[in-house]
Structures are given as C-alpha cells and as structure tokens.
Design a protein around this motif. Structure first.
Motif, PDB file in Angstrom:
ATOM      1  N   SER A 196      34.536  46.887  33.208  1.00  0.00           N
ATOM      2  CA  SER A 196      35.238  45.925  32.632  1.00  0.00           C
ATOM      3  C   SER A 196      36.435  46.714  31.861  1.00  0.00           C
ATOM      4  CB  SER A 196      34.526  45.264  31.555  1.00  0.00           C
ATOM      5  OG  SER A 196      33.851  46.036  30.524  1.00  0.00           O
ATOM      6  N   ARG A 197      37.568  45.805  31.788  1.00  0.00           N
ATOM      7  CA  ARG A 197      38.499  46.369  31.003  1.00  0.00           C
ATOM      8  C   ARG A 197      38.988  45.073  30.386  1.00  0.00           C
ATOM      9  NH1 ARG A 197      42.027  47.964  28.079  1.00  0.00           N
ATOM     10  NH2 ARG A 197      43.862  49.412  28.572  1.00  0.00           N
ATOM     11  N   GLY A 198      38.495  44.845  28.915  1.00  0.00           N
ATOM     12  CA  GLY A 198      38.899  43.773  28.176  1.00  0.00           C
ATOM     13  C   GLY A 198      38.162  42.654  28.988  1.00  0.00           C
ATOM     14  N   LYS A 199      38.796  41.569  29.524  1.00  0.00           N
ATOM     15  CA  LYS A 199      38.242  40.214  30.066  1.00  0.00           C
ATOM     16  C   LYS A 199      38.489  40.583  31.536  1.00  0.00           C
ATOM     17  CE  LYS A 199      38.786  37.580  25.988  1.00  0.00           C
ATOM     18  NZ  LYS A 199      39.313  36.197  25.462  1.00  0.00           N
ATOM     19  N   HIS A 200      38.794  41.779  32.034  1.00  0.00           N
ATOM     20  CA  HIS A 200      39.162  41.981  33.535  1.00  0.00           C
ATOM     21  C   HIS A 200      37.911  42.720  34.050  1.00  0.00           C
ATOM     22  CE1 HIS A 200      43.360  40.694  33.194  1.00  0.00           C
ATOM     23  NE2 HIS A 200      43.188  40.944  32.036  1.00  0.00           N
ATOM     24  N   LEU A 201      37.373  42.382  35.479  1.00  0.00           N
ATOM     25  CA  LEU A 201      36.466  43.141  36.017  1.00  0.00           C
ATOM     26  C   LEU A 201      37.214  43.917  36.875  1.00  0.00           C
ATOM     27  CD1 LEU A 201      33.580  40.464  36.100  1.00  0.00           C
ATOM     28  CD2 LEU A 201      33.163  42.943  35.260  1.00  0.00           C
ATOM     29  N   LEU A 202      36.490  45.106  37.236  1.00  0.00           N
ATOM     30  CA  LEU A 202      37.165  46.170  38.290  1.00  0.00           C
ATOM     31  C   LEU A 202      35.892  46.699  39.163  1.00  0.00           C
ATOM     32  CD1 LEU A 202      39.712  47.925  35.805  1.00  0.00           C
ATOM     33  CD2 LEU A 202      40.190  46.241  37.587  1.00  0.00           C
ATOM     34  N   THR A 203      35.831  46.315  40.178  1.00  0.00           N
ATOM     35  CA  THR A 203      34.764  46.952  41.123  1.00  0.00           C
ATOM     36  C   THR A 203      35.576  47.889  41.978  1.00  0.00           C
ATOM     37  OG1 THR A 203      33.758  44.496  41.112  1.00  0.00           O
ATOM     38  CG2 THR A 203      32.956  45.940  42.762  1.00  0.00           C
ATOM     39  N   ARG A 204      35.027  49.167  42.128  1.00  0.00           N
ATOM     40  CA  ARG A 204      35.763  49.948  42.819  1.00  0.00           C
ATOM     41  C   ARG A 204      34.799  50.478  43.956  1.00  0.00           C
ATOM     42  NH1 ARG A 204      36.328  52.107  36.969  1.00  0.00           N
ATOM     43  NH2 ARG A 204      38.724  51.386  36.385  1.00  0.00           N
ATOM     44  N   PHE A 205      35.637  51.095  45.110  1.00  0.00           N
ATOM     45  CA  PHE A 205      35.159  51.422  46.435  1.00  0.00           C
ATOM     46  C   PHE A 205      35.860  52.493  46.685  1.00  0.00           C
ATOM     47  CE2 PHE A 205      35.488  46.806  45.902  1.00  0.00           C
ATOM     48  CZ  PHE A 205      34.158  46.283  46.303  1.00  0.00           C
ATOM     49  N   THR A 206      35.252  53.187  48.006  1.00  0.00           N
ATOM     50  CA  THR A 206      35.845  54.151  48.628  1.00  0.00           C
ATOM     51  C   THR A 206      35.715  53.517  50.173  1.00  0.00           C
ATOM     52  OG1 THR A 206      33.996  55.403  49.070  1.00  0.00           O
ATOM     53  CG2 THR A 206      35.484  56.105  47.122  1.00  0.00           C
ATOM     54  N   ASP A 207      37.019  53.383  50.796  1.00  0.00           N
ATOM     55  CA  ASP A 207      36.939  52.923  52.256  1.00  0.00           C
ATOM     56  C   ASP A 207      36.393  53.979  53.135  1.00  0.00           C
ATOM     57  OD1 ASP A 207      39.037  54.713  52.925  1.00  0.00           O
ATOM     58  OD2 ASP A 207      40.482  53.276  52.594  1.00  0.00           O
ATOM     59  N   LEU A 251      38.738  46.181  43.347  1.00  0.00           N
ATOM     60  CA  LEU A 251      38.619  44.677  43.493  1.00  0.00           C
ATOM     61  C   LEU A 251      38.814  44.096  42.166  1.00  0.00           C
ATOM     62  CD1 LEU A 251      38.363  41.893  45.035  1.00  0.00           C
ATOM     63  CD2 LEU A 251      35.996  42.207  44.761  1.00  0.00           C
ATOM     64  N   HIS A 252      39.868  43.363  41.584  1.00  0.00           N
ATOM     65  CA  HIS A 252      39.945  42.966  40.306  1.00  0.00           C
ATOM     66  C   HIS A 252      39.812  41.525  40.449  1.00  0.00           C
ATOM     67  CE1 HIS A 252      42.861  40.640  37.845  1.00  0.00           C
ATOM     68  NE2 HIS A 252      42.479  41.702  36.812  1.00  0.00           N
ATOM     69  N   SER A 253      38.913  41.140  39.207  1.00  0.00           N
ATOM     70  CA  SER A 253      38.853  39.794  39.150  1.00  0.00           C
ATOM     71  C   SER A 253      38.768  39.402  37.665  1.00  0.00           C
ATOM     72  CB  SER A 253      37.359  39.353  39.672  1.00  0.00           C
ATOM     73  OG  SER A 253      36.189  40.040  39.189  1.00  0.00           O
ATOM     74  N   HIS A 254      39.115  38.170  37.300  1.00  0.00           N
ATOM     75  CA  HIS A 254      39.129  37.411  36.165  1.00  0.00           C
ATOM     76  C   HIS A 254      38.143  36.307  35.915  1.00  0.00           C
ATOM     77  CE1 HIS A 254      40.410  36.372  32.139  1.00  0.00           C
ATOM     78  NE2 HIS A 254      41.237  37.490  31.939  1.00  0.00           N
ATOM     79  N   LEU A 255      37.223  36.193  34.948  1.00  0.00           N
ATOM     80  CA  LEU A 255      36.461  35.130  34.554  1.00  0.00           C
ATOM     81  C   LEU A 255      37.178  34.068  34.192  1.00  0.00           C
ATOM     82  CD1 LEU A 255      33.255  36.914  33.433  1.00  0.00           C
ATOM     83  CD2 LEU A 255      34.129  36.475  35.924  1.00  0.00           C
ATOM     84  N   ARG A 256      37.968  34.079  33.466  1.00  0.00           N
ATOM     85  CA  ARG A 256      38.728  33.070  32.684  1.00  0.00           C
ATOM     86  C   ARG A 256      37.817  31.926  31.947  1.00  0.00           C
ATOM     87  NH1 ARG A 256      43.864  30.617  35.937  1.00  0.00           N
ATOM     88  NH2 ARG A 256      44.820  32.749  36.289  1.00  0.00           N
TER      89      ARG A 256
END
Length: 277
Positions: free
Chosen positions: A47-58, A66-71
C-alpha cells in the motif's frame, strides 16, 4: 474514503497471491481489456497511502505493477478456487486474478493502471510520507503541512500530498484528541509535530485489524470519540457532537464545540443529527 490502515490491511489480503504464478487473469475495464498477464509471477503486495500496488514479474523477468485505488466503494476479496464469490454484485467486478489455490476479485476499483514497476512514481510519486510505510518521515510531513500556513488543519491533514493515509476518521479523531477546532489554520496549531505524531500512532494501532478504534475500546458504539457520533453527547464533556459537510459533501467533519472551540465558517453545512452508533 478508506483510511490508510484499511488499504494496508487489503494489501495483506492480497499477500495470499505472493510467490505464486497467475493461471488466469481478467480485466473488465476497457483500457486493460487486452492485457495478457497469465504466467506472470506475483512478487509483492503493498500500500502507498490509499493506493494499492500489486507487483509481478513477467515471463521474461521484467517487473510490472498493477495499481488500484479503492476510493469510497472499492474492495479486493480473495476466495478459494471453488469458493463462491460473495459480498458484491458481479457487475462491479473489475479485475480477476487466479492462481492454483486462490482467486483475487477486485470490485469497483478505480484508477486501474498496469505499469513498469520503475514507473510507479508516475502514479504515486506526488504523495507525502506514508504514515504506515517504510518512508514515514514526520519532519517531512510537518514541513509539507507548514507550506500553506493559512489552510485549515482539517483540510491540510486530508491532503495526501502532505502525508498519505489520513481520511475523515483519523482527521476527526486526531483533532478531537488534540483539542483543535477543524478550521484552525495550520499556523494557529501550537504543536504541529504532536498532531502528526498522534495521527501516526492512531493508524499504527489499528494496522492489522478491520475494527478501527481510537478510544481503546473495540466494543460496538464505543470505538470513536466523535467520528460518526453527530447528535450524541461528547464522551468527555457531554456537549452534542456536531457534523459538517463541505464542498462535494465527501469531506465530513465531526467535532465537539466545547472540547474543540472555535468558529465554524459561514456556508458550512452543520447538522446535529443522531449518531449512527
């Protein structure tokens, strides 16, 4: 808007994917509909504040995020491979990520982006120090808050560019506990570092649990001092808690006029409505 600890907890839910390979993936948003990430390895969830960061290797080993925000209404849920998806209508699903032993379903997510991990700052680089992050720096948070001394402290605390993670709940509770009227200007706050330190302690105390409490009690109706208690008596002095909505009414303030004395700006919608507790 979810608080920073809620987003941190959600990142921990997505930890169930970490160390696994995606066997299926589906994006139900036009901009990512053609993205093919099957076979990618999940290497992190943050998490970064109110942001979610899901990390991958291809499949070539390159790092992606993959960045997402819940609002106000977004959520991620993780189910077993044969478990029925529950809790939200299917038409709200935006992302589905599958591994051999679980499936993560993202409902009503916002600001979805798939970027190279080194480019994450394009999405979250504007944020101030994260109250629950490794980059937490109280002195930097105070410096940023102080850059606009004539701004109301309640508004300044909600600005994620100053410090990342505070929402209406921790804003209201922090100001009550410090005895500050929400419309006090930043330069009128006698001890700004103490405000920042208290906000950090409150969020950190609730990290790892969904039942947020600032009073020390987890019992229903006893968790908060003023938040969502408009119309109820102050737990300290008995004065009726007030509620104000500003702007687009998503910014709600709760305060005790006796414990947090000061003027309420003209035009602010103020209601002594009954508490939800």
């Amino acid at each position: 808007m979810p608080e920073g600890d809620t987003v941190w907890n959600t990142a921990r839910v997505l930890d169930r994917l970490v160390g696994k390979t995606l066997t299926g993936a589906e994006f139900r948003v036009p901009r990512l509909a053609a993205a093919d990430i099957i076979g990618w390895n999940v290497v992190g969830s943050a998490s970064r504040g109110k942001h979610l960061l899901t990390r991958f290797t291809d499949t070539a080993g390159a790092p992606w995020t993959l960045h997402s925000h819940l609002r106000m209404d977004g959520t991620w849920r993780v189910f077993g491979p044969r478990e029925r998806w529950s809790g939200r209508p299917a038409h709200l699903i935006r992302v589905v990520l599958r591994t051999d032993d679980c499936v993560a379903v993202g409902y009503h997510l916002h600001e979805l982006d798939l970027v190279r991990t080194p480019h994450e700052d394009r999405l979250v680089g504007h944020l101030g120090p994260d109250l629950l992050g490794a980059d937490w720096d109280p002195a930097e948070a105070v410096r940023r808050l102080s850059e606009r001394p004539d701004r109301a402290i309640a508004d300044a605390l909600l600005d994620q560019r100053n410090l990342a993670g505070i929402g209406n709940l921790y804003k209201a509770e922090t100001l009550f506990l410090r005895g500050l009227n929400p419309w006090t200007t930043v330069d009128g706050v006698a001890d700004l570092p103490a405000v920042v330190a208290l906000a950090h302690r409150l969020l950190a105390a609730n990290r790892g649990r969904w039942n947020q409490a600032t009073t020390g009690s987890l019992r229903r109706g006893e968790q908060h001092w003023v938040f969502e208690r408009a119309g109820a008596p102050c737990r300290r002095c008995g004065t009726t808690i007030r509620r104000a909505a500003e702007g687009d009414h998503n910014r709600i303030t709760y305060w005790c006029p006796q414990c947090q004395p000061g003027a309420v700006p003209e035009g602010t919608v103020s209601r002594p409505t009954l508490a939800r507790d």
